[in-house]
Design an enzyme around this catalytic site. Structure first.
Site, PDB file in Angstrom:
ATOM      1  NE  ARG A  90     -16.648 -10.397  14.898  1.00 36.34           N
ATOM      2  CZ  ARG A  90     -17.640 -10.871  14.143  1.00 36.34           C
ATOM      3  NH1 ARG A  90     -18.658 -10.094  13.841  1.00 36.34           N
ATOM      4  NH2 ARG A  90     -17.601 -12.110  13.718  1.00 36.34           N
ATOM      5  CG  ASP A 105     -14.316 -13.056  15.097  1.00 37.81           C
ATOM      6  OD1 ASP A 105     -14.073 -11.893  15.460  1.00 37.81           O
ATOM      7  OD2 ASP A 105     -15.474 -13.487  14.918  1.00 37.81           O
TER       8      ASP A 105
END
Length: 368
Positions: A293, A291
């Site tokens: 983000r 991830d």
């Protein structure tokens, strides 16, 4: 009419310098990353043409290497907690590309742990939404060979981190939405790429109290096209409905396609998923972490709306951690669920078991 003085444009912010370097990488041209007297020429394998790859190798005297991130090294069977460098002398563009992100590739016999400056080229690639497979060469002793290339001081990447927290409100206007009594779209501009990010305000939440919110990362395939491989579209619509039921709140719609990797990498990963890889292993084959983000934009948007206390609709603990790291008081959490389909069961199971998402998947499956 007064003329513009060149001196008015002499100051260039750190984030602007990073943006220039990012643009060069995306055009398939080299960038020289410097740290003190040291200079490292770098080229994105994701964008470069084979002819430019060959020209780079010749200019570097064939002393160029391929940076492979720790996730990609692990998929090749190399035990390293850090990024690695693989010598490219004798390897052509196709061979280097296969080594960077193809399946079933034999692990290189020669490699070394990447130093800090080389590892930073992968971060530059991530900012550019490119695969973190970088061709690098130390040109400290031969700077003239790359004198025409964009030069970026590595310290400027720290400025990019600070830029992620700077946003301004651009416009706010009412937009009628199906099932919503009242909704407004608030557009914010800023961050590393001066992107436009959107907050959807449902109802008229009281910002002096705890405000219900949801952070939703963009998903073209799920949000717009109803992809059955994920639950994103359902979470978007259900999240808005939950805010309506709560009497009002804010949905922060962040431009973070593919868990922050961009649509190109996402589609490559989809291809590997069709071959049986789960979403995390598919990303690792491309050199990506599970991830990428970030949530500084969400924090900045909330602060500009004078929201400091929130109740979050999410299954993802990293969103809560990101808000708290930015000084937002998270007072409560509630889940957001979508349909469980034959196509997304494994994806949801991977998010739960390997990604740490807070979902009772078996109960959801049984309810279908």
């Amino acid at each position: 009419m007064s003329s513009l003085s060149p001196s008015m444009f002499e100051f260039v912010s750190p984030e602007a310098e990073v943006e220039r370097a990012v643009a060069e990488l995306r055009f398939g041209r080299p960038v020289v990353l410097s740290d003190g007297s040291r200079k490292l020429a770098s080229l994105s394998l994701d964008c470069v043409a084979p002819t430019v790859f060959d020209q780079f190798a010749a200019a570097a005297g064939n002393r160029h290497s391929l940076l492979l991130t720790a996730p990609r090294a692990g998929r090749l069977g190399i035990s390293s907690s850090a990024d690695i460098l693989v010598p490219l002398a004798g390897l052509n563009f196709d061979q280097a590309s296969r080594l960077a992100y193809s399946l079933g590739v034999e692990a290189p016999r020669l490699w070394q742990t990447a130093d800090a400056l080389a590892a930073q080229t992968a971060e530059l690639a991530r900012i550019a939404l490119l695969l973190p497979a970088m061709v690098v060469a130390d040109v400290t002793e031969q700077p003239d060979r790359f004198a025409a290339c964009c030069l970026l001081n590595a310290d400027r990447l720290k400025g990019a981190d600070q830029a992620r927290q700077r946003f301004d409100e651009v416009v706010r206007t009412r937009v009628p939405l199906e099932g919503m009594d009242h909704a407004e779209f608030v557009v914010f501009r800023g961050g590393v790429a001066q992107k436009d990010q959107v907050a959807i305000v449902v109802g008229r939440p009281d910002v002096t109290k705890t405000v219900p919110i949801r952070i939703h990362s963009s998903c073209i395939t799920g949000d717009l096209c109803g992809s059955l491989k994920c639950d994103c579209g359902d979470q978007l619509r259900n999240g808005l409905a939950l805010l309506q039921e709560a009497g009002g709140g804010v949905l922060l719609y962040l431009d973070q396609e593919g868990r922050g990797t961009g649509i190109g990498a996402k589609m490559r990963a989809y291809g590997y998923q069709h071959l049986g890889f789960d979403t995390i292993d598919a990303d690792a084959e491309l050199g990506l972490a599970e991830d990428h983000r970030r949530y500084e934009a969400a924090v900045a948007m909330l602060r500009l709306m004078n929201i400091g206390r929130v109740a979050v609709y999410t299954n993802n603990p990293t969103k809560i951690a990101g808000l708290r790291a930015g000084g937002i008081d998270v007072e409560a959490r509630s889940p957001v669920v979508g349909r469980v389909t034959a196509e997304n069961q494994n994806y949801l199971r991977t998010k739960t078991i390997r990604g740490g998402h807070m979902m009772d998947l078996e109960t959801l499956v049984a309810a279908e």
